[in-house]
Design a protein around this motif. Structure first.
Motif, PDB file in Angstrom:
ATOM      1  N   ALA A 121       4.352   5.385  -5.597  1.00  0.00           N
ATOM      2  CA  ALA A 121       4.401   5.363  -7.067  1.00  0.00           C
ATOM      3  C   ALA A 121       3.454   6.406  -7.654  1.00  0.00           C
ATOM      4  O   ALA A 121       3.796   7.101  -8.616  1.00  0.00           O
ATOM      5  CB  ALA A 121       4.068   3.972  -7.590  1.00  0.00           C
ATOM      6  N   ARG A 122       2.265   6.538  -7.058  1.00  0.00           N
ATOM      7  CA  ARG A 122       1.312   7.544  -7.526  1.00  0.00           C
ATOM      8  C   ARG A 122       1.840   8.961  -7.280  1.00  0.00           C
ATOM      9  O   ARG A 122       1.631   9.856  -8.099  1.00  0.00           O
ATOM     10  CB  ARG A 122      -0.049   7.341  -6.871  1.00  0.00           C
ATOM     11  CG  ARG A 122      -0.805   6.151  -7.449  1.00  0.00           C
ATOM     12  CD  ARG A 122      -2.266   6.118  -7.009  1.00  0.00           C
ATOM     13  NE  ARG A 122      -2.438   5.701  -5.640  1.00  0.00           N
ATOM     14  CZ  ARG A 122      -2.476   4.430  -5.216  1.00  0.00           C
ATOM     15  NH1 ARG A 122      -2.334   3.459  -6.090  1.00  0.00           N
ATOM     16  NH2 ARG A 122      -2.647   4.148  -3.944  1.00  0.00           N
ATOM     17  N   ALA A 152       0.833  -1.209   0.000  1.00  0.00           N
ATOM     18  CA  ALA A 152       0.000   0.000   0.000  1.00  0.00           C
ATOM     19  C   ALA A 152       0.868   1.259   0.000  1.00  0.00           C
ATOM     20  O   ALA A 152       0.600   2.218  -0.751  1.00  0.00           O
ATOM     21  CB  ALA A 152      -0.938   0.000   1.215  1.00  0.00           C
ATOM     22  N   ILE A 153       1.912   1.259   0.809  1.00  0.00           N
ATOM     23  CA  ILE A 153       2.812   2.415   0.868  1.00  0.00           C
ATOM     24  C   ILE A 153       3.526   2.585  -0.473  1.00  0.00           C
ATOM     25  O   ILE A 153       3.617   3.703  -1.005  1.00  0.00           O
ATOM     26  CB  ILE A 153       3.804   2.261   2.039  1.00  0.00           C
ATOM     27  CG1 ILE A 153       3.055   2.426   3.366  1.00  0.00           C
ATOM     28  CG2 ILE A 153       4.957   3.262   1.922  1.00  0.00           C
ATOM     29  CD1 ILE A 153       3.853   2.004   4.592  1.00  0.00           C
ATOM     30  N   PHE A 178      10.017   6.595 -11.545  1.00  0.00           N
ATOM     31  CA  PHE A 178      10.783   6.189 -10.374  1.00  0.00           C
ATOM     32  C   PHE A 178      10.269   4.862  -9.854  1.00  0.00           C
ATOM     33  O   PHE A 178       9.067   4.653  -9.764  1.00  0.00           O
ATOM     34  CB  PHE A 178      10.639   7.256  -9.274  1.00  0.00           C
ATOM     35  CG  PHE A 178      11.593   7.101  -8.135  1.00  0.00           C
ATOM     36  CD1 PHE A 178      12.848   7.680  -8.191  1.00  0.00           C
ATOM     37  CD2 PHE A 178      11.240   6.369  -7.007  1.00  0.00           C
ATOM     38  CE1 PHE A 178      13.735   7.541  -7.140  1.00  0.00           C
ATOM     39  CE2 PHE A 178      12.120   6.222  -5.956  1.00  0.00           C
ATOM     40  CZ  PHE A 178      13.379   6.808  -6.022  1.00  0.00           C
ATOM     41  N   GLU A 179      11.183   3.984  -9.500  1.00  0.00           N
ATOM     42  CA  GLU A 179      10.824   2.723  -8.849  1.00  0.00           C
ATOM     43  C   GLU A 179      11.180   2.851  -7.382  1.00  0.00           C
ATOM     44  O   GLU A 179      12.307   3.205  -7.035  1.00  0.00           O
ATOM     45  CB  GLU A 179      11.594   1.563  -9.473  1.00  0.00           C
ATOM     46  CG  GLU A 179      11.209   1.274 -10.905  1.00  0.00           C
ATOM     47  CD  GLU A 179      11.939   0.076 -11.472  1.00  0.00           C
ATOM     48  OE1 GLU A 179      12.291  -0.842 -10.698  1.00  0.00           O
ATOM     49  OE2 GLU A 179      12.154   0.067 -12.692  1.00  0.00           O
ATOM     50  N   GLN A 180      10.239   2.557  -6.510  1.00  0.00           N
ATOM     51  CA  GLN A 180      10.442   2.741  -5.072  1.00  0.00           C
ATOM     52  C   GLN A 180      11.668   1.988  -4.565  1.00  0.00           C
ATOM     53  O   GLN A 180      12.363   2.470  -3.672  1.00  0.00           O
ATOM     54  CB  GLN A 180       9.182   2.308  -4.313  1.00  0.00           C
ATOM     55  CG  GLN A 180       9.215   2.618  -2.841  1.00  0.00           C
ATOM     56  CD  GLN A 180       9.342   4.086  -2.504  1.00  0.00           C
ATOM     57  OE1 GLN A 180       9.035   4.961  -3.301  1.00  0.00           O
ATOM     58  NE2 GLN A 180       9.819   4.387  -1.316  1.00  0.00           N
ATOM     59  N   ARG A 181      11.984   0.845  -5.143  1.00  0.00           N
ATOM     60  CA  ARG A 181      13.137   0.060  -4.687  1.00  0.00           C
ATOM     61  C   ARG A 181      14.453   0.796  -4.914  1.00  0.00           C
ATOM     62  O   ARG A 181      15.465   0.442  -4.333  1.00  0.00           O
ATOM     63  CB  ARG A 181      13.168  -1.301  -5.358  1.00  0.00           C
ATOM     64  CG  ARG A 181      13.433  -1.227  -6.851  1.00  0.00           C
ATOM     65  CD  ARG A 181      13.364  -2.606  -7.470  1.00  0.00           C
ATOM     66  NE  ARG A 181      13.465  -2.536  -8.901  1.00  0.00           N
ATOM     67  CZ  ARG A 181      14.153  -3.384  -9.624  1.00  0.00           C
ATOM     68  NH1 ARG A 181      14.799  -4.369  -9.041  1.00  0.00           N
ATOM     69  NH2 ARG A 181      14.181  -3.274 -10.919  1.00  0.00           N
TER      70      ARG A 181
END
Length: 159
Positions: free
Chosen positions: A29-30, A23-24, A39-42
């Motif tokens: 990402a949004r 969820a985070i 951008f990729e969160q990882r």
């Protein structure tokens, strides 16, 4: 109807943490997409470490982030493929290789700094609203370092 995973409590701890993480990550990402940032969160941990500390070895990145060497290597490959990082010989020891931001990586970090500050503010407020859950997560992390879940399961089976 009550949430099945929540109702299970500690038995579903892993499922609950994965659900919260998903969820985070989806909201993050949004937020990037709303700013027009691919951008990729990882990428965050590695990019942030490189932006703060300059070139680092994969091992140093893994230690700083508290994650596995293979996980950092995978992220490094993804950052290289996106043109955001590059691997170069270590300036102090030519036998070692370090990861550093590319020009495109520096530009991305500069572009995301305001958003990262907003994430910090929002995450801090969320943590406070949730009763400082990061303190409980620190305790969980320490408990697992003292004794793994695997060891705990083995002991429980023997009882």
């Amino acid at each position: 109807m009550q949430d099945y995973v929540a109702r299970l409590g500690g038995v579903a701890l892993g499922a609950r943490l994965r659900r919260l993480s998903a969820a985070i990550d989806a909201d993050a990402a949004r937020a990037y997409a709303a700013e027009g940032i691919a951008f990729e969160q990882r990428w965050f941990g590695v990019l942030n470490q490189l932006a703060r500390n300059g070139p680092m070895t994969v091992g140093a990145l893994a230690d700083a982030l508290g994650i596995s060497h293979p996980s950092v290597s995978e992220t490094r490959r993804s950052l290289e493929a996106a043109g955001l990082a590059q691997v170069v010989p270590d300036s102090s020891d030519g036998r070692r290789r370090t990861v550093q931001l590319s020009q495109k990586g520096h530009e991305l970090v500069a572009r995301t700094e305001g958003l990262w500050r907003a994430f910090d503010i929002a995450a801090d407020a969320l943590d406070k609203e949730a009763g400082e859950v990061t303190i409980a997560l620190d305790r969980l992390d320490q408990a697992l370092k003292r004794r793994s879940l695997l060891d705990r399961v083995r002991d429980a089976k023997e009882r």
